[in-house]
Design a protein around this motif. Sequence first.
Motif, PDB file in Angstrom:
ATOM      1  N   ILE A  36      42.951  12.703  29.079  1.00 38.40           N
ATOM      2  CA  ILE A  36      44.118  13.111  29.866  1.00 38.40           C
ATOM      3  C   ILE A  36      43.703  13.465  31.289  1.00 38.40           C
ATOM      4  O   ILE A  36      44.376  13.088  32.263  1.00 38.40           O
ATOM      5  CB  ILE A  36      44.839  14.287  29.192  1.00 38.40           C
ATOM      6  N   GLU A  37      42.601  14.163  31.424  1.00 35.63           N
ATOM      7  CA  GLU A  37      42.104  14.530  32.752  1.00 35.63           C
ATOM      8  C   GLU A  37      41.763  13.287  33.576  1.00 35.63           C
ATOM      9  O   GLU A  37      42.072  13.215  34.770  1.00 35.63           O
ATOM     10  CB  GLU A  37      40.872  15.428  32.609  1.00 35.63           C
ATOM     11  N   ALA A  40      44.982  11.600  34.667  1.00 42.06           N
ATOM     12  CA  ALA A  40      45.625  12.362  35.742  1.00 42.06           C
ATOM     13  C   ALA A  40      44.914  12.133  37.077  1.00 42.06           C
ATOM     14  O   ALA A  40      45.560  11.991  38.120  1.00 42.06           O
ATOM     15  CB  ALA A  40      45.632  13.847  35.387  1.00 42.06           C
ATOM     16  N   GLU A  43      45.846   8.747  38.649  1.00 42.62           N
ATOM     17  CA  GLU A  43      47.272   8.451  38.797  1.00 42.62           C
ATOM     18  C   GLU A  43      47.688   8.418  40.267  1.00 42.62           C
ATOM     19  O   GLU A  43      47.273   9.257  41.066  1.00 42.62           O
ATOM     20  CB  GLU A  43      48.095   9.498  38.046  1.00 42.62           C
ATOM     21  N   ALA A  48      54.483  10.878  37.930  1.00 38.29           N
ATOM     22  CA  ALA A  48      53.508  10.934  36.851  1.00 38.29           C
ATOM     23  C   ALA A  48      52.498  12.060  37.065  1.00 38.29           C
ATOM     24  O   ALA A  48      52.111  12.747  36.117  1.00 38.29           O
ATOM     25  CB  ALA A  48      52.785   9.598  36.727  1.00 38.29           C
ATOM     26  N   VAL A  49      52.096  12.266  38.322  1.00 35.68           N
ATOM     27  CA  VAL A  49      51.180  13.364  38.626  1.00 35.68           C
ATOM     28  C   VAL A  49      51.799  14.696  38.203  1.00 35.68           C
ATOM     29  O   VAL A  49      51.142  15.556  37.626  1.00 35.68           O
ATOM     30  CB  VAL A  49      50.832  13.380  40.131  1.00 35.68           C
ATOM     31  N   GLU A  51      53.997  15.125  35.857  1.00 41.15           N
ATOM     32  CA  GLU A  51      54.010  15.193  34.390  1.00 41.15           C
ATOM     33  C   GLU A  51      52.651  15.603  33.846  1.00 41.15           C
ATOM     34  O   GLU A  51      52.564  16.367  32.871  1.00 41.15           O
ATOM     35  CB  GLU A  51      54.447  13.848  33.798  1.00 41.15           C
ATOM     36  N   TYR A  52      51.591  15.097  34.453  1.00 41.81           N
ATOM     37  CA  TYR A  52      50.250  15.514  34.019  1.00 41.81           C
ATOM     38  C   TYR A  52      50.022  17.003  34.276  1.00 41.81           C
ATOM     39  O   TYR A  52      49.349  17.689  33.493  1.00 41.81           O
ATOM     40  CB  TYR A  52      49.171  14.685  34.710  1.00 41.81           C
ATOM     41  N   GLU A  53      50.574  17.507  35.353  1.00 43.03           N
ATOM     42  CA  GLU A  53      50.464  18.943  35.620  1.00 43.03           C
ATOM     43  C   GLU A  53      51.159  19.736  34.512  1.00 43.03           C
ATOM     44  O   GLU A  53      50.645  20.767  34.046  1.00 43.03           O
ATOM     45  CB  GLU A  53      51.080  19.274  36.983  1.00 43.03           C
ATOM     46  N   THR A  56      49.023  19.572  31.344  1.00 42.06           N
ATOM     47  CA  THR A  56      47.850  20.445  31.459  1.00 42.06           C
ATOM     48  C   THR A  56      48.232  21.903  31.278  1.00 42.06           C
ATOM     49  O   THR A  56      47.541  22.667  30.579  1.00 42.06           O
ATOM     50  CB  THR A  56      47.170  20.242  32.815  1.00 42.06           C
ATOM     51  N   PRO A 234      53.531   8.379  31.950  1.00 38.16           N
ATOM     52  CA  PRO A 234      53.759   9.648  31.249  1.00 38.16           C
ATOM     53  C   PRO A 234      55.243   9.928  31.031  1.00 38.16           C
ATOM     54  O   PRO A 234      56.049   9.847  31.962  1.00 38.16           O
ATOM     55  CB  PRO A 234      53.125  10.684  32.192  1.00 38.16           C
ATOM     56  N   TRP A 267      50.638  11.976  23.408  1.00 38.58           N
ATOM     57  CA  TRP A 267      49.461  12.439  24.150  1.00 38.58           C
ATOM     58  C   TRP A 267      48.727  13.547  23.406  1.00 38.58           C
ATOM     59  O   TRP A 267      47.512  13.691  23.543  1.00 38.58           O
ATOM     60  CB  TRP A 267      49.845  12.916  25.555  1.00 38.58           C
TER      61      TRP A 267
END
Length: 278
Positions: A36-37, A40, A43, A48-49, A51-53, A56, A234, A267
């Motif tokens: 996942i890291e 991210a 990306e 999407a960035v 969503e990764y935040e 996390t 994401p 995920w």
Amino acid sequence: MQRGETAGLREALATATCRAMRDAVIYLPADVKQAIERAAASETNAVAVGEYENITKNIVAAEHLGVPLCQDTGVPVVYLTMPPGVPFSRVLFDAIADGIRRATNEVPLRPNVVNPLTRHNSGDNTGVGMPAIHVRPGERFAVTVMPKGAGAENVSRVVMLLPSQVGKIEEVVVGTMLIAEGRPCPPVVLGVGIGGTFDSAPALAKEALLQPIDRMDAFEQKLCDAVNRLGIGPMGLGGNTTALAVKIKTAACHTASLPVAVNVQCWANRHATVEVDW
């Protein structure tokens, strides 16, 4: 076994199952977090960035608070590793069910298991055929738990190809994700079972999800790249990574058959293994 030994075995396995279920729903395996890291970091889509935040923050909060990563704590899928010398009996299945009931109450877990026709909820995540238990030989006595959520499970599928259609395996895998779109909470991990029979191919696909996702062979990477070209991203909102990994397990099959199954995982590719102290 003597009665005391039976009771000791049942308690040890129930305790290990409860702990494995707790660990699985709260803590993501290290290889999954790292994947996942990496996704991210690479990306380029702004949405999407974000969503990764969120993902996390979710992972960190679950670990800090000791609560499940997701409100859907899944149905319990259990792999029991049996070394030589451990007696095989009904006690093992009863012990695992005990552990699931205990985890449901103590973690707690959402009671997800219902009768398929009446929809009556058992209230403790057990019932006829549940938890699903797979027994396999090994060097150590251990229980592995994989909580499987419905969002990803509902978009999984099995296809019976002909032997001449080996080249269509990629089409099956990519097509599965194209139909699924954002419903399984991508970025996903795709377990692919190839071979066996109609019923065993999905079991291979599910077990493939237990493999480390920080490495893929050339065919797995090819399939993963093809899925990522879909651009689903994401949560289905667009992005570079739709699949964190594709993992494959194979089995010999009939000369006239080529079963292919795709088990989709969100995920939160949750699973945990605990050795049984007995």
